[in-house]
Design an enzyme around this catalytic site. Structure first.
Site, PDB file in Angstrom:
ATOM      1  N   ARG A  62      16.765 -24.659  12.687  1.00  0.00           N
ATOM      2  CA  ARG A  62      15.743 -24.326  13.383  1.00  0.00           C
ATOM      3  C   ARG A  62      14.633 -23.560  12.725  1.00  0.00           C
ATOM      4  O   ARG A  62      13.465 -23.610  13.076  1.00  0.00           O
ATOM      5  CB  ARG A  62      16.043 -23.574  14.826  1.00  0.00           C
ATOM      6  CG  ARG A  62      16.911 -24.326  15.700  1.00  0.00           C
ATOM      7  CD  ARG A  62      16.968 -23.707  16.984  1.00  0.00           C
ATOM      8  NE  ARG A  62      18.101 -24.537  17.766  1.00  0.00           N
ATOM      9  CZ  ARG A  62      19.164 -24.168  18.000  1.00  0.00           C
ATOM     10  NH1 ARG A  62      19.754 -23.184  17.570  1.00  0.00           N
ATOM     11  NH2 ARG A  62      20.270 -24.853  18.782  1.00  0.00           N
ATOM     12  N   ASP A 256      42.865 -20.043  19.546  1.00  0.00           N
ATOM     13  CA  ASP A 256      42.133 -19.728  18.225  1.00  0.00           C
ATOM     14  C   ASP A 256      43.106 -20.289  17.144  1.00  0.00           C
ATOM     15  O   ASP A 256      42.652 -21.015  15.869  1.00  0.00           O
ATOM     16  CB  ASP A 256      41.910 -18.272  18.130  1.00  0.00           C
ATOM     17  CG  ASP A 256      41.028 -17.913  16.653  1.00  0.00           C
ATOM     18  OD1 ASP A 256      39.946 -18.933  16.592  1.00  0.00           O
ATOM     19  OD2 ASP A 256      41.322 -16.961  16.143  1.00  0.00           O
ATOM     20  N   HIS A 261      46.080 -24.447  13.456  1.00  0.00           N
ATOM     21  CA  HIS A 261      46.902 -23.988  12.295  1.00  0.00           C
ATOM     22  C   HIS A 261      48.111 -23.880  12.298  1.00  0.00           C
ATOM     23  O   HIS A 261      48.928 -24.411  11.659  1.00  0.00           O
ATOM     24  CB  HIS A 261      46.098 -22.549  11.757  1.00  0.00           C
ATOM     25  CG  HIS A 261      44.724 -22.480  11.957  1.00  0.00           C
ATOM     26  ND1 HIS A 261      43.921 -23.744  11.457  1.00  0.00           N
ATOM     27  CD2 HIS A 261      43.687 -21.519  12.164  1.00  0.00           C
ATOM     28  CE1 HIS A 261      42.487 -23.266  11.533  1.00  0.00           C
ATOM     29  NE2 HIS A 261      42.520 -21.965  11.942  1.00  0.00           N
ATOM     30  N   LYS A 361      46.186 -10.517  15.564  1.00  0.00           N
ATOM     31  CA  LYS A 361      45.110  -9.996  14.926  1.00  0.00           C
ATOM     32  C   LYS A 361      45.755  -8.481  14.832  1.00  0.00           C
ATOM     33  O   LYS A 361      46.448  -7.911  15.688  1.00  0.00           O
ATOM     34  CB  LYS A 361      43.960  -9.972  15.444  1.00  0.00           C
ATOM     35  CG  LYS A 361      43.357 -11.418  15.492  1.00  0.00           C
ATOM     36  CD  LYS A 361      42.078 -11.707  14.993  1.00  0.00           C
ATOM     37  CE  LYS A 361      41.385 -13.083  14.972  1.00  0.00           C
ATOM     38  NZ  LYS A 361      41.619 -13.499  13.671  1.00  0.00           N
TER      39      LYS A 361
HETATM   40  C1  BG6 Z   1      40.234 -19.117  11.958  1.00  0.00           C
HETATM   41  C2  BG6 Z   1      40.394 -18.322  13.186  1.00  0.00           C
HETATM   42  O1  BG6 Z   1      40.287 -20.444  12.251  1.00  0.00           O
HETATM   43  O2  BG6 Z   1      41.181 -18.777  10.925  1.00  0.00           O
HETATM   44  C3  BG6 Z   1      40.171 -16.780  12.844  1.00  0.00           C
HETATM   45  O3  BG6 Z   1      39.068 -18.874  13.916  1.00  0.00           O
HETATM   46  C4  BG6 Z   1      41.212 -16.584  11.739  1.00  0.00           C
HETATM   47  O4  BG6 Z   1      40.516 -15.986  13.832  1.00  0.00           O
HETATM   48  C5  BG6 Z   1      41.266 -17.527  10.650  1.00  0.00           C
HETATM   49  O5  BG6 Z   1      40.853 -15.229  11.255  1.00  0.00           O
HETATM   50  C6  BG6 Z   1      42.318 -17.313   9.658  1.00  0.00           C
HETATM   51  O6  BG6 Z   1      42.225 -18.159   8.317  1.00  0.00           O
HETATM   52  P1  BG6 Z   1      42.826 -17.629   7.191  1.00  0.00           P
HETATM   53  O7  BG6 Z   1      42.286 -18.700   6.125  1.00  0.00           O
HETATM   54  O8  BG6 Z   1      42.256 -16.248   6.821  1.00  0.00           O
HETATM   55  O9  BG6 Z   1      44.298 -17.565   7.367  1.00  0.00           O
END
Ligand code: BG6
Length: 512
Positions: A62, A256, A261, A361
């Site tokens: 933008r 998240d 993951h 976390k």
């Molecule tokens: C992200 C999450 O997808 O992955 C984050 O949104 C997280 O909250 C991160 O910290 C972790 O990724 P990595 O590669 O540091 O394990």
């Protein structure tokens, strides 16, 4: 993802073809993702001579910037975020092909200007009309941008040119929204044109799970319920929510990290060997594994799931304020920053084997690993060493930060009597491979440009992940925070997570 050759970003450059010529269009080009990850990854690809001569980068954002100002910003970003020392030659080569289109993403004229820029790039630089649209935007813009790309004709593949769409997470907020997003995207692009990124699949050690299982003869015969007692998948982070409080408070650890993951790690661990390494063969096996995963009982979800939230405490010697004190977080927030659960996988291979998952976390250490605990030896002939007292074999796949794998087994302590101790055989990536520093996005970007979707999520994979966690979201909504357990920042997580695994007769591996 090419199986037979060396990875692209390690030193060897032979054997790999350059990516197809294309325009790499980034929506949200002034954002953090572009600066921190996409641009450094593109730089590494350029340095490894894997970008085609006809490559060009088109930023769409933008801000009122000239193309020169945009190039200046990108140069600055590389100065800060490049993963290795840059050379002026590669830097100039990459930046000289940068173009910029200013505009609002909901304005048709932005797409008309983009079309003109792409036509010009095709004439001048030889992109062959190939185009990759990378949505580095907030998630609420994924569908609107895709729709505008459709309306403007930019999504159409004509005259042998390809058009692809790359989407970052979060892919939906729950099953219904993920389905809706898939529907909207699929109105414009075909499934084969859509590349849904999960950055865990860009990690070498994550890809190595398949190699470890399927390129060795010794693991698969024991990789099943006859020999495996249980599996622990851990993604522990030391980082707190930091500046992301506002966004995170609406997301939480489950959304998240888990359907994306952690489920990728679970799928790679639990899947059947694919017939071949073709994208759909691999993705179909992963889908089957995720589809078979479920909570032990839908009517007592809270018995098998623990959510926690960190309170103030020291992490690596630094004081971390409690989650509720973070900027953007509601003072009485019940958003979880930790989640642990027990899942079962209903199939012939895994029936009866619990899979324990946990992520959080502000924990005591950063550690991502998959620990596979084997069953006890059926009988011990060693006098005074009853089988229960022997430590069970354990295979630990260390994903990060200390990448490698370790096999724990019993050995004789030297001496005249038979005494047994648990020992460890260790493989460290860094002892064997001289890997060039990378962002973890290089493989993924290279694969998008060569048209290999193996490491990307199909629509059905995404929806399968949400389907597994849906009962948890429902149960938490009903519980209204009553089950939220506190844990101190810098610890291993809430005590309730320990109780969850102990009920199954197991214990977590220590995090710190
Ligand atoms: C992200 C999450 O997808 O992955 C984050 O949104 C997280 O909250 C991160 O910290 C972790 O990724 P990595 O590669 O540091 O394990």
């Amino acid at each position: 993802m090419d199986v037979v050759v060396e990875r692209p970003f390690a030193a060897p450059r032979h054997g790999l073809r350059r990516a197809d010529p294309c325009a790499f269009v980034i929506f949200g080009a002034s954002g953090d993702l572009t600066k921190r990850l996409l641009l450094p990854a593109l730089y590494n690809l350029a340095a490894a001579q894997l970008l085609a001569d006809g490559f060009c980068l088109v930023g769409v954002a933008r801000g009122y910037l000239s193309a020169d100002e945009f190039r200046g910003n990108m140069r600055e970003a590389l100065r800060t975020y490049a993963t290795a020392k840059t050379t002026p030659e590669t830097l100039d080569r990459l930046l000289s092909c940068c173009r910029y289109v200013r505009g609002d993403f909901d304005d048709a004229s932005t797409y008309a200007r983009l079309q003109a820029e792409l036509d010009d790039a095709a004439r001048a630089g030889g992109t062959h009309g190939n185009c990759l649209f990378y949505l580095a935007t907030p998630p609420d813009l994924f569908a609107p941008v895709a729709l505008e790309l459709g309306k403007s004709g930019l999504a159409r593949e004509e005259g042998g040119a390809w058009r692809r769409l790359v989407i970052e997470k979060p892919f939906g907020f729950d099953l219904a929204s993920a389905r809706a997003l898939n529907r909207e995207l699929l109105e414009v692009f075909s499934e084969g044109q859509i590349y849904r990124i999960d950055h865990y699949l860009g990690k070498e050690t994550v890809q190595n799970i398949m190699v470890l299982r399927f390129a060795n003869g010794m693991f698969e015969p024991i990789w099943n319920r006859d020999h495996i007692d249980h599996v622990q998948i851990t993604v522990a982070e030391t980082v707190s929510v930091e500046q992301r409080g506002k966004l995170y408070d609406h997301t939480g650890a489950l959304r998240d990290m888990v359907p994306n993951h952690l489920f990728q790690l679970l799928a790679l661990t639990a899947m059947e060997p694919p017939n071949c390494f073709a994208a759909d063969a691999v993705r179909t096996e992963k889908l089957k594994a995720i589809t078979a995963a479920h909570l032990p009982a839908n009517d007592r979800v809270l018995a098998d799931v623990v959510r926690g939230q960190y309170t103030a405490g020291p992490v690596n010697g630094k004081a971390v304020p409690g989650y509720r004190a973070a900027g953007g977080v509601a003072p009485r927030s019940t958003t979880e920053t930790y989640v642990a659960m027990r899942l079962m996988i209903d199939n012939w291979r895994w029936a009866g084997v619990p899979f324990y998952l946990r992520t959080g976390k502000a924990l005591g250490a950063r550690r991502t690993e998959i620990a596979i605990k084997f069953k006890s030896a059926p009988f011990t002939p060693f006098r005074d060493t009853p089988v229960e007292r022997l430590t069970r074999n354990l295979l630990v796949l260390r994903i990060q930060p200390d990448e490698g794998a370790a096999l724990h087994f019993n050995a004789k302590i030297p001496g005249p009597k038979i005494r047994i101790e648990n020992v460890r055989m260790d493989f460290n990536y860094k002892d064997y491979f001289d890997e060039a520093p990378s962002t973890g996005y290089e493989t993924l970007i290279y694969d998008c440009m060569t048209g290999d979707p193996t490491l990307f999520q199909r629509a059905d994979n995404i929806e399968a992940g949400w389907r597994v966690v849906e009962p948890i979201l429902r149960a938490w909504r009903q519980a209204d925070g009553s089950d939220l357990a506190a844990y101190q920042a810098g610890s291993d997580g809430p005590a309730a997570a320990g109780e969850l695994i102990e009920r199954g007769g197991h214990e977590w591996r220590p995090i710190a």
